[in-house]
Design a protein around this motif. Structure first.
Motif, PDB file in Angstrom:
ATOM      1  N   GLU A  19      32.748  35.413  40.043  1.00 51.14           N
ATOM      2  CA  GLU A  19      33.653  36.401  39.466  1.00 51.14           C
ATOM      3  C   GLU A  19      32.854  37.504  38.801  1.00 51.14           C
ATOM      4  N   CYS A  21      33.432  40.144  35.472  1.00 54.51           N
ATOM      5  CA  CYS A  21      34.287  40.394  34.315  1.00 54.51           C
ATOM      6  C   CYS A  21      34.739  41.853  34.334  1.00 54.51           C
ATOM      7  N   HIS A  23      35.923  43.456  31.946  1.00 52.88           N
ATOM      8  CA  HIS A  23      35.726  44.040  30.621  1.00 52.88           C
ATOM      9  C   HIS A  23      34.286  44.486  30.382  1.00 52.88           C
ATOM     10  N   ASP A  33      37.261  30.836  33.887  1.00 59.96           N
ATOM     11  CA  ASP A  33      38.368  31.660  33.410  1.00 59.96           C
ATOM     12  C   ASP A  33      37.972  32.649  32.321  1.00 59.96           C
ATOM     13  N   VAL A  34      36.918  32.342  31.581  1.00 59.98           N
ATOM     14  CA  VAL A  34      36.513  33.174  30.452  1.00 59.98           C
ATOM     15  C   VAL A  34      35.082  33.637  30.651  1.00 59.98           C
ATOM     16  N   CYS A  35      34.839  34.924  30.432  1.00 56.01           N
ATOM     17  CA  CYS A  35      33.500  35.488  30.565  1.00 56.01           C
ATOM     18  C   CYS A  35      32.582  34.928  29.483  1.00 56.01           C
ATOM     19  N   GLY A  40      36.162  37.709  27.368  1.00 56.55           N
ATOM     20  CA  GLY A  40      37.382  38.226  27.988  1.00 56.55           C
ATOM     21  C   GLY A  40      37.777  37.409  29.202  1.00 56.55           C
ATOM     22  N   GLU A  41      39.003  37.625  29.655  1.00 59.11           N
ATOM     23  CA  GLU A  41      39.482  36.938  30.853  1.00 59.11           C
ATOM     24  C   GLU A  41      38.760  37.501  32.078  1.00 59.11           C
ATOM     25  N   LYS A  43      38.825  37.062  36.113  1.00 58.30           N
ATOM     26  CA  LYS A  43      39.453  36.466  37.300  1.00 58.30           C
ATOM     27  C   LYS A  43      39.242  37.292  38.550  1.00 58.30           C
TER      28      LYS A  43
END
Length: 132
Positions: A19, A21, A23, A33-35, A40-41, A43
């Protein structure tokens, strides 16, 4: 490991898909699911190039169940070109000496057989020296 889990990990194992991020632009592998950088989220799918270099390595002379037929084999920490570090087996070495900083590329190879000779063949990523 059960069959459904192998199917869920297919993108990660066959094409180094993680993935990015949205952000902070951190590249994440494996996907979560979380950086880990900004919290931050995260996905957004991101496919890594598969290029990297050996950060550290060791030669395995004892193996866990299912890997005995591969002995001895080399396992490395590979620093991917996009940033993350992954643990992977090195393959296709021939007479090539392994060294820190050696350029490598991801290839898909058989990892192990799950069960007896009629069991599932497990494939995934390994890294080989960059050719040419």
């Amino acid at each position: 490991m059960e069959v459904p889990r192998h199917w869920r990990l297919q993108k990660q194992r066959y094409s180094l898909t993680g993935e990015v991020c949205p952000h902070c632009d951190a590249k994440i592998f494996p996907a979560r699911d979380v950086c880990p950088e900004c919290g931050g989220e995260a996905k957004e799918p991101f496919r890594f190039s598969g290029k990297g270099e050996v950060y550290s390595y060791t030669v395995m002379n004892n193996a866990p169940a299912g890997f005995e037929r591969s002995l001895p084999y080399t396992v490395a920490l590979v620093k991917l070109a996009e940033g993350p570090t992954v643990t992977a087996q090195l393959t296709d070495l021939g007479d090539t000496p392994v060294n820190i900083g050696m350029p490598v590329e991801m290839v898909t190879r058989r990892i192990k057989e799950d069960g007896d000779e009629r069991g599932m063949l497990i494939y995934g990523y390994k890294f080989r020296p960059v050719l040419g």
